[in-house]
Scaffold this motif. Structure first.
Motif, PDB file in Angstrom:
ATOM      1  N   ARG A   1      13.573   9.725   1.264  1.00 39.00           N
ATOM      2  CA  ARG A   1      12.206   9.538   1.737  1.00 39.00           C
ATOM      3  C   ARG A   1      11.843   8.051   1.762  1.00 39.00           C
ATOM      4  O   ARG A   1      11.288   7.549   2.726  1.00 39.00           O
TER       5      ARG A   1
ATOM      6  N   THR B   1       0.832  -1.204   0.000  1.00 36.62           N
ATOM      7  CA  THR B   1       0.000   0.000   0.000  1.00 36.62           C
ATOM      8  C   THR B   1       0.864   1.250   0.000  1.00 36.62           C
ATOM      9  O   THR B   1       0.529   2.246  -0.635  1.00 36.62           O
ATOM     10  N   ALA B   2       1.969   1.161   0.711  1.00 39.06           N
ATOM     11  CA  ALA B   2       2.856   2.320   0.749  1.00 39.06           C
ATOM     12  C   ALA B   2       3.384   2.629  -0.635  1.00 39.06           C
ATOM     13  O   ALA B   2       3.428   3.794  -1.056  1.00 39.06           O
TER      14      ALA B   2
ATOM     15  N   LYS C   1       2.001   1.810  -3.454  1.00 44.46           N
ATOM     16  CA  LYS C   1       0.892   2.251  -4.290  1.00 44.46           C
ATOM     17  C   LYS C   1       0.569   3.717  -4.070  1.00 44.46           C
ATOM     18  O   LYS C   1       0.139   4.410  -4.986  1.00 44.46           O
ATOM     19  N   ASN C   2       0.781   4.149  -2.858  1.00 44.75           N
ATOM     20  CA  ASN C   2       0.426   5.523  -2.535  1.00 44.75           C
ATOM     21  C   ASN C   2       1.568   6.514  -2.706  1.00 44.75           C
ATOM     22  O   ASN C   2       1.430   7.679  -2.381  1.00 44.75           O
ATOM     23  N   SER C   3       2.696   6.026  -3.164  1.00 44.34           N
ATOM     24  CA  SER C   3       3.812   6.961  -3.307  1.00 44.34           C
ATOM     25  C   SER C   3       3.664   7.766  -4.593  1.00 44.34           C
ATOM     26  O   SER C   3       2.865   7.444  -5.463  1.00 44.34           O
ATOM     27  N   SER C   4       4.448   8.810  -4.702  1.00 41.77           N
ATOM     28  CA  SER C   4       4.307   9.714  -5.849  1.00 41.77           C
ATOM     29  C   SER C   4       4.904   9.095  -7.110  1.00 41.77           C
ATOM     30  O   SER C   4       5.568   8.060  -7.066  1.00 41.77           O
ATOM     31  N   VAL C   5       4.648   9.751  -8.218  1.00 40.74           N
ATOM     32  CA  VAL C   5       5.093   9.237  -9.516  1.00 40.74           C
ATOM     33  C   VAL C   5       6.601   9.081  -9.539  1.00 40.74           C
ATOM     34  O   VAL C   5       7.139   8.064  -9.991  1.00 40.74           O
ATOM     35  N   LEU C   6       7.274  10.081  -9.022  1.00 40.48           N
ATOM     36  CA  LEU C   6       8.731  10.049  -9.076  1.00 40.48           C
ATOM     37  C   LEU C   6       9.278   8.909  -8.224  1.00 40.48           C
ATOM     38  O   LEU C   6      10.227   8.218  -8.609  1.00 40.48           O
TER      39      LEU C   6
END
Lengths: 363, 876
Positions: free
Chosen positions: B840, B780-781, B783-788
């Motif tokens: 990050r 889930t982490a 999946k929820n991360s940004s495009v970059l």
């Protein structure tokens, strides 16, 4: 943390609850070991062995004291305590995880009612806990993810900028809010936001972006414009190393180009000053028209300057007796970075630029 | 003494009168009279043993009242060699404020209470005596005479023993009565006195009378310098009354005993003392000192009282003096004995047949007037009730001590008419005492144990007068160490709500803390441990047992259950009594602290780790005196590992000693701990008594859940089975199982909120809870991360794929990333941005990264499997 604070605030607004709850806030960065943490807990609970801000007694005494204090109560009689452990992962590094074990143990037994809330950014926190500590942990985890999409992101952007109703200057607030509404629909602004969103969904980075833009707002320039945002975005996404390269002298640029070529030839193998100097010499003798053939000590000085800027890094630590010319170094710039920087470099001699782009350095 | 003469700016000189009686054992010279000369006043004041005196306190206006028991000179005292022993009286204001209400009525301004508290330090400097005062004993229902009210006289009606008010015992009353008649006004002649004494008596009292006679005659004649009977008796009494200065004095330790030093002692002891005791002490002193301060108006009334005798300075006839000298002595013997006797009476009357109970109070005391007897008889049932109402344990204990002593005394003294009744009821007293032993509350028990240790081993650091609120004036003033109060979390003002719904009730029952009545599925283990400990208890030997098992298999709970059962059995006299101590390796800061903890729980003493180790070794290895068995539970044993393994060695070595009678139960997680981390000599001492708790199987877990949810239909049967199987497959941890169920009830409650029908917890709810707890958050982490960030992960995978390694430098990944972005026609990120992304991801541990000072060269690894990353990235 924000969420916790918000929840606690809401909880505390209920008067009955606020009278009946003790809170203990700990931070893994402040309470770096159990001893300090215990003292802090005793202080925050304002137990009896606290005089002023000082807590008396040795570590062992404090531990047993606190345990006894927490053991005494039971569900019906004593005041519940909420422990909030920020940077929870750091507490897991304490010796034996004594604090965590005891907190969890109390929370799992019929003693003083205790709630332990740990806050951390690490997803693998459970693996840090010792097995008996882990067994006592309730395994209740809440993951806060930035699961929002771009439309929500824009909405957040608007909410951050909009002035509240109770703003003193109603007229200005109206105009400002109108402007923000316009901005959020502006194409270039959306582009900036999209780009920023792609890099990071983190709201803190959005805050930085907006802060940078808002600093440009003055009396004569009362409203935020798309240009402001774009500029701020540029500032945000600026490559710091490229900036440094812009400030280098031509000689230093030449040295970096020489290193780049060396990297290409030897496939990322480390190099030393002598190799770089030889490469530079080749360039000067064969192709250079504008670059003066500096003496070796001057080149050495430039090389050292690069090292100080940490654009190059020695592989081993410098020892006193080793010859500086032969110390192995590595370049901390990527090829693309160098090329980008060169393109923007003001007044770059054409032969240098040519040399940089040519794949074969000696031609 | 200078600082204490603030009240009278006049200088006082103290001098002995009469020849000293040498007490060889105590190195004392005892006197019968002291003369106080006040400067500027021609007539000196004579104070004799047995008279009531005022003693300087920290409140100048309200001096302490006491009865002089003994005057002696002690060369070991540094500052004041003139000492006095007194029987204290307390004013109402000196009674702790929270106990004042026990009196149940408003006290008279002149009323004082007999301080029946043997632990109180009665040894004071004679120079703190201010002057004589008059004390009149009254029956509890007597009204304080109006005509006497103006005179500065104190009245005694009740005694106070730190627990409750009680009427004066008849003997005591009689004696006080007698004193009041004889000493202040010297109305009665010697003949009258002796006649009075020789009046018919019965059993114990008769003996007492004889003693009174003998001591009386001896002192009267004053022929023998060393009294044959009194000193020994006195010595015993001293031991009984637990005055430490004397003990130490006896043994030649010679502590400075002046009031000055006494102030410092309690404070220094504070660190040594068990926290519990100090707390109590200070609590007391605080309250008393406060109350004393507050009661200023009363002081004005009393202060003239002490001044009048000084001014008038009555010189009494010589013959009268003799009488007084004699009588106080008898009284002293009587007195110390009387309270003890009385308490036992009360206790025994409960246990014995009513006939005896009726007999007891009818024992007439020597000089009791007929009307008093009646009154006392009326009193008796009342006291009985009181005795049963309050905790009799402590009293019973102290009474036993004194009782024994009295018995010895009686035998030694002269009378072969040994008290039959005493003989009869003694065994019962002992039994009740032993059974009360282990259930004793911490504080009183501690103090008692301490005294025992001291009299036996003479622990050097336990200095005199730790015992409770000693009334030595100076003590009250200080000893306010900061960490003395009972540690306690503020109590809540809100009562806990009763569980409203069935689900809430279920949740309450499912909490780990909810102790079930029995431990299902651990019957075999329970039986094994129980029989092990029981056999050791019966054999009076020691032994070790090692219990292992993965977390959450009920090790500690089972042992606790065993101990609980054994304690119950001990109460029922089925097994010998034992003392139970528990230490937990996790609750120690350092392995050696275990000694401190054990010692503290065993005896209440505080010591450094090294010292505690020595004391414990002495206790377990050396002491030959028979004592009860100690059961020691050491939880989380593996944390007691030290390099030298001395802690473990000692723990397992003590039980091997014959005298120790120590049973050690150790608990740890790993089965092979003895082999793995222990040296041979340690593991051999541990022995082969091992037990391992297997993880619960699914049927056992099901049974556990079933027993907890007895008669509570909150779960579907299938649901319970599901969770049991799930947990059994993973770990067999019962805690986990309970946690899941609790969570499921919450989910159920939440989902049923809207339709308003809190139904059963179904399989779906449990599945949700299990998923919540066990599902990995990585996917889930990602999946929820940004495009970059996703791009960066992709670049990592590409780089791994290219190099075939599981590790890459940031530079390599960056070039991959740039290439990927170019391929997709995206603007590629700058190096700084990539660095930020990398750190990050590293901070939430999707990646394992080196510290970022390595810059481009920092190495990156995935913390998740590559398949998981691919799966998460493909989803979109």
């Amino acid at each position: 943390m924000l969420l916790i604070n918000h929840a606690l605030k809401e909880l505390m607004d209920i008067e009955v609850v606020s009278e009946n709850i003790l809170q203990v806030h700990l931070n893994g960065l402040l309470q770096i070991n159990d001893k300090i943490a215990l003292k802090e807990i005793t202080r925050q609970l304002s137990l009896e062995n606290v005089v002023g801000d000082k807590v008396f007694g040795s570590f062992a005494e404090n531990l047993s004291f606190l345990l006894e204090a927490l053991k005494k109560g039971d569900r019906t009689s004593s005041c519940p305590v909420i422990f909030i452990l920020d940077e929870f992962d750091l507490f897991a590094h304490h010796k034996n995880q004594t604090l965590l074990y005891n907190l969890f143990d109390i929370s799992q037994s019929a003693q003083t009612p205790v709630a332990v809330i740990g806050l951390t950014c690490r997803l693998d926190i459970l693996e840090l806990l010792e097995k008996r500590v882990k067994s006592r942990f309730s395994h209740r985890q809440i993951h806060l993810m930035n699961s929002f999409g771009f439309p929500q992101y824009v909405k957040i952007f608007k909410e951050q900028l909009l002035l509240p109703e109770e703003f003193s200057d109603k007229h200005f607030a109206e105009k400002w809010n109108e402007n923000v509404q316009c901005l959020s629909e502006d194409r270039s602004v959306r582009e900036v936001l999209q780009r920023h969103f792609n890099i990071s969904k983190n709201l803190r980075s959005l805050h930085t972006l907006l802060m940078l833009a808002l600093t440009r707002v003055t009396v004569s320039h009362p409203f935020l414009t798309a240009a402001d945002l774009m500029e701020a975005n540029q500032l945000c996404s600026m490559d710091s190393k490229a900036n440094i390269v812009h400030g280098l002298s031509v000689l230093e640029i030449c040295l970096i180009i020489a290193m780049k070529h060396l990297n290409d030839i030897y496939e990322e193998e480390p190099f030393n000053f002598q190799m770089v100097y030889n490469e530079f010499q080749k360039f000067v003798q064969r192709k250079a028209h504008s670059v003066y053939n500096f003496e070796k000590p001057v080149v050495m000085k430039a090389f050292e300057h690069l090292q100080q800027l940490e654009l190059i890094k020695p592989l081993e630590r410098t020892s006193a007796n080793s010859q500086r010319e032969y110390q192995l170094m590595k370049l901390l710039l990527d090829n693309t970075q160098i090329m980008n920087a060169l393109q923007k470099y003001p007044n770059c001699p054409t032969d240098v630029r040519q040399w940089a782009t040519s794949s074969l350095s000696w031609l | 003494m200078a600082p204490y003469h603030t009240r009278q700016k006049i200088r006082q000189t103290y001098s002995w009168i009469g020849r000293p009686l040498l007490d060889r054992k105590l190195h004392h010279r005892t006197y019968t009279e002291i003369c106080v000369k006040i400067e500027g006043c021609s007539t000196p004041v004579h104070i004799q043993v047995g008279q009531f005196v005022l003693i300087e306190g920290d409140d100048d206006e309200n001096p302490y009242v006491a009865k002089l028991i003994e005057l002696f000179e002690d060369d070991f005292e540094l500052h004041s060699k003139k000492r006095a022993r007194v029987q204290w009286f307390v004013r109402f204001s000196e009674v702790p404020a929270h106990k004042q209400r026990l009196l149940g009525r408003k006290p008279d301004a002149q009323e004082i209470f007999w301080y029946d508290y043997p632990a109180c330090d009665s040894n004071i400097s004679a120079e703190t005596i201010i002057g004589p005062v008059q004390v009149v004993a009254l029956a509890p229902d007597e009204v304080i005479p109006v005509d006497l009210k103006n005179e500065k006289i104190f009245f005694v009606k009740l005694s106070w023993n730190e627990k409750k008010f009680r009427p004066l015992s008849p003997e005591l009353f009689a004696e006080l009565e007698k004193l009041q008649e004889s000493s202040p006004k010297c109305q009665k002649s010697v003949e009258a006195m002796t006649k009075n004494i020789e009046s018919p008596a019965w059993t114990t009292t008769e003996q007492v009378v004889k003693r009174i006679e003998s001591s009386h005659s001896a002192s009267k004649s004053r022929q023998t310098p060393t009294h044959p009977v009194v000193p020994t008796a006195r010595k015993r009494l001293e031991l009984g009354s637990l005055t430490f200065p004397h003990l130490s004095c006896l043994l030649g330790l010679g502590f400075p005993r002046t009031p000055h030093t006494k102030i410092s002692q309690p404070t220094s002891q504070a660190s040594l003392d068990s926290s519990g005791r100090t707390k109590r002490k200070v609590n007391f002193s605080e309250t008393t000192s406060q109350t004393k301060r507050s009661h200023l108006y009363r002081s004005e009334m009393s202060s003239p009282a002490l001044k009048t005798p000084e001014k008038t300075g009555k010189v009494q006839p010589f013959c009268a003096k003799d009488v007084k000298k004699a009588s106080p002595k008898c009284c002293m013997i009587l007195r110390t004995r009387v309270p003890a006797l009385k308490t036992t009476q009360i206790n025994e009357e409960r246990t014995l047949t009513p006939v005896k109970g009726g007999q007891r109070p009818s024992v007439p005391s020597v000089v009791l007037k007929p009307e008093n007897i009646k009154k006392r008889e009326a009193k008796e049932p009342e006291t009985q009730n009181q005795a049963t109402a309050t905790s009799h344990r402590i009293r019973r204990r102290s009474s036993l001590l004194t009782l024994n002593r009295i018995r010895q005394q009686l035998r030694v003294l002269e009378n072969n008419k040994s008290d039959q009744e005493e003989e009869e009821f003694l065994p019962t007293a002992e039994v009740s005492d032993s059974s009360s032993e282990e259930e004793e509350a911490s504080t009183p028990a501690l103090s008692r144990r301490n005294t025992r240790c001291i009299s036996r081993n003479l622990r050097p650091f336990l200095k005199p007068s730790i015992q409770t609120p000693s009334k030595t004036p100076k003590k009250m003033a200080k000893s306010r160490t900061p960490r003395c109060a009972t540690p306690q979390i503020r109590s809540r003002n809100l009562t806990t709500p009763e569980p409203a719904s069935m689900l809430e009730e279920a949740r309450l029952r499912l909490h780990v803390s909810a102790v079930p009545e029995s431990l299902p599925c651990r019957e075999q283990e329970f039986q094994d441990i129980y029989s092990f400990v029981e056999s050791k208890l019966f054999d009076r030997t020691g032994g070790c047992m090692y219990i292992s098992g993965v977390p959450g298999t009920g090790k500690t709970a089972t042992v606790h259950e065993v101990i609980r059962c054994l304690q119950q059995a001990a109460q029922a006299n089925d097994v010998p009594p034992f003392q139970y101590i528990e230490v937990n390796g996790m609750k120690l800061t350092e392995p050696h602290q275990v000694y401190v903890q054990i010692l503290q729980k065993l005896t209440g003493q505080k010591a450094t780790a090294n010292h505690a180790a020595k004391l414990l070794a002495k206790r377990f290895c050396a002491s030959a005196s028979p004592q009860e068995t100690t059961v020691l539970l050491v939880d989380e044993l593996d944390l007691l590992w030290t390099h030298k393994q001395d802690v473990m060695y000692n723990l397992f070595d003590w039980p091997t000693h014959k005298e120790a009678q120590l049973v050690v139960l150790t608990i740890a997680n790993t089965m092979d701990l003895p082999e793995r981390i222990m040296m041979n000599r340690v593991s051999s001492r541990l022995g082969l008594t091992r037990m391992s708790f297997q993880p619960y199987t699914h049927s056992q877990l099901q049974q556990i859940l079933g027993s907890r949810l007895k008669h509570l239909k909150a779960f579907e049967d299938d649901a319970i089975q599901l969770v049991a199987r799930k947990v059994a497959a993973l770990s067999g941890d019962a805690r986990r199982c309970l946690d899941i169920c609790r969570r499921a009830t919450e989910i159920c409650e939440f989902s049923h909120q809207k339709p308003d029908s809190p139904g059963l917890v179904t399989v779906a709810h449990l599945m949700e809870a299990i998923d919540e707890m066990f599902s990995s958050s990585y996917i889930t982490a990602i999946k929820n991360s940004s495009v970059l960030e996703q791009g960066f992960l992709r670049a990592i995978l590409a780089e791994f794929h290219r190099s075939g390694l599981e590790e890459a430098t940031l530079q390599q990944i960056y070039s991959q990333h740039v290439a990927l972005c170019m391929m997709e026609g995206l603007p590629y990120p700058t190096m700084s941005e990539t660095m930020a992304v990398c750190s990050r991801l590293g901070s939430c541990r999707l990646l394992l990264v080196e510290p970022s000072r390595n810059d481009l060269l920092l190495r990156v690894r995935l913390n998740v499997s590559q398949d998981d990353v691919l799966y998460a990235l493909k989803e979109e």
